[in-house]
Scaffold this motif. Structure first.
Motif, PDB file in Angstrom:
ATOM      1  N   ILE A  26      -3.460   3.345  -1.583  1.00  0.00           N
ATOM      2  CA  ILE A  26      -3.852   2.679  -2.742  1.00  0.00           C
ATOM      3  C   ILE A  26      -2.851   1.562  -2.885  1.00  0.00           C
ATOM      4  O   ILE A  26      -1.932   1.825  -2.522  1.00  0.00           O
ATOM      5  N   ASN A  27      -3.233   0.601  -3.644  1.00  0.00           N
ATOM      6  CA  ASN A  27      -2.248  -0.597  -3.945  1.00  0.00           C
ATOM      7  C   ASN A  27      -1.359  -0.014  -4.877  1.00  0.00           C
ATOM      8  O   ASN A  27      -1.642   0.613  -5.812  1.00  0.00           O
ATOM      9  N   SER A  28       0.040  -0.102  -4.576  1.00  0.00           N
ATOM     10  CA  SER A  28       0.943   0.208  -5.360  1.00  0.00           C
ATOM     11  C   SER A  28       0.686  -0.433  -7.169  1.00  0.00           C
ATOM     12  O   SER A  28       1.390   0.440  -7.906  1.00  0.00           O
ATOM     13  N   ALA A  29       0.246  -1.207  -7.285  1.00  0.00           N
ATOM     14  CA  ALA A  29      -0.190  -1.873  -8.411  1.00  0.00           C
ATOM     15  C   ALA A  29      -1.034  -0.953  -9.398  1.00  0.00           C
ATOM     16  O   ALA A  29      -1.183  -1.019 -10.614  1.00  0.00           O
ATOM     17  N   PRO A  70      -5.481  11.157  11.858  1.00  0.00           N
ATOM     18  CA  PRO A  70      -5.647   9.752  12.770  1.00  0.00           C
ATOM     19  C   PRO A  70      -5.739   8.659  11.644  1.00  0.00           C
ATOM     20  O   PRO A  70      -4.916   7.624  11.858  1.00  0.00           O
ATOM     21  N   ALA A  71      -6.376   8.839  10.529  1.00  0.00           N
ATOM     22  CA  ALA A  71      -6.268   7.681   9.433  1.00  0.00           C
ATOM     23  C   ALA A  71      -4.873   7.665   8.635  1.00  0.00           C
ATOM     24  O   ALA A  71      -4.389   6.574   8.361  1.00  0.00           O
ATOM     25  N   ILE A  72      -4.141   8.690   8.670  1.00  0.00           N
ATOM     26  CA  ILE A  72      -2.885   8.617   7.987  1.00  0.00           C
ATOM     27  C   ILE A  72      -1.872   7.880   8.898  1.00  0.00           C
ATOM     28  O   ILE A  72      -1.082   6.989   8.497  1.00  0.00           O
ATOM     29  N   VAL A  73      -2.016   8.346  10.478  1.00  0.00           N
ATOM     30  CA  VAL A  73      -1.214   7.770  11.380  1.00  0.00           C
ATOM     31  C   VAL A  73      -1.443   6.118  11.240  1.00  0.00           C
ATOM     32  O   VAL A  73      -0.563   5.199  11.266  1.00  0.00           O
ATOM     33  N   THR A  74      -2.423   5.648  11.125  1.00  0.00           N
ATOM     34  CA  THR A  74      -2.966   4.303  11.121  1.00  0.00           C
ATOM     35  C   THR A  74      -2.358   3.364   9.890  1.00  0.00           C
ATOM     36  O   THR A  74      -1.910   2.595  10.120  1.00  0.00           O
ATOM     37  N   ARG A  75      -2.512   4.154   8.805  1.00  0.00           N
ATOM     38  CA  ARG A  75      -1.822   3.524   7.749  1.00  0.00           C
ATOM     39  C   ARG A  75      -0.448   3.598   7.813  1.00  0.00           C
ATOM     40  O   ARG A  75       0.082   2.438   7.284  1.00  0.00           O
ATOM     41  N   ILE A 111       0.751  -1.196  -0.024  1.00  0.00           N
ATOM     42  CA  ILE A 111       0.000   0.046  -0.099  1.00  0.00           C
ATOM     43  C   ILE A 111       0.868   1.249   0.016  1.00  0.00           C
ATOM     44  O   ILE A 111       1.886   1.308   0.859  1.00  0.00           O
ATOM     45  N   LYS A 112       0.578   2.166  -0.918  1.00  0.00           N
ATOM     46  CA  LYS A 112       1.382   3.470  -0.882  1.00  0.00           C
ATOM     47  C   LYS A 112       0.400   4.724  -0.601  1.00  0.00           C
ATOM     48  O   LYS A 112      -0.817   4.574  -0.877  1.00  0.00           O
ATOM     49  N   ALA A 169       2.250   1.221   5.128  1.00  0.00           N
ATOM     50  CA  ALA A 169       1.960   2.122   3.963  1.00  0.00           C
ATOM     51  C   ALA A 169       3.233   3.128   3.682  1.00  0.00           C
ATOM     52  O   ALA A 169       3.657   3.609   4.650  1.00  0.00           O
ATOM     53  N   GLN A 170       3.793   2.975   2.483  1.00  0.00           N
ATOM     54  CA  GLN A 170       4.587   3.805   2.163  1.00  0.00           C
ATOM     55  C   GLN A 170       4.559   5.181   1.220  1.00  0.00           C
ATOM     56  O   GLN A 170       3.788   4.821   0.188  1.00  0.00           O
TER      57      GLN A 170
END
Length: 82
Positions: free
Chosen positions: A22-25, A51-56, A2-3, A61-62
């Motif tokens: 989003i999926n990197s592909a 909060p959602a970004i921190v969770t990801r 996930i990116k 997630a990269q």
């Protein structure tokens, strides 16, 4: 993998971006897993769902280089490490 990356939208020469997980592909404007924020480079306006970004990020997630710089300006990484 996930990116966290920018999804382009808006008119020509009036482009804005959504920060999405989003999926990197997947292609750039493909269907995201989750929308995490908004970035307008013309006005330098940024709205983030921190909060959602921190969770990801904790899930592994990269972020892309551009998203990383936006998150660094908003000091999101301090909340991930803290």
């Amino acid at each position: 993998m996930i990116k966290l990356r920018l999804k382009k939208y808006g008119k020509k020469r009036e482009v804005s971006y959504r920060i999405v997980a989003i999926n990197s592909a997947s292609r750039r404007d493909g269907r995201p897993l989750e929308e995490l924020g908004f970035y307008n480079p013309r006005t330098d306006e940024t709205r983030l769902n921190v909060p959602a970004i921190v969770t990801r990020l904790k899930q592994g997630a990269q972020p892309t280089e551009t998203v990383r710089s936006i998150l660094e300006k908003a000091k999101v990484f301090e909340q991930v490490n803290g």
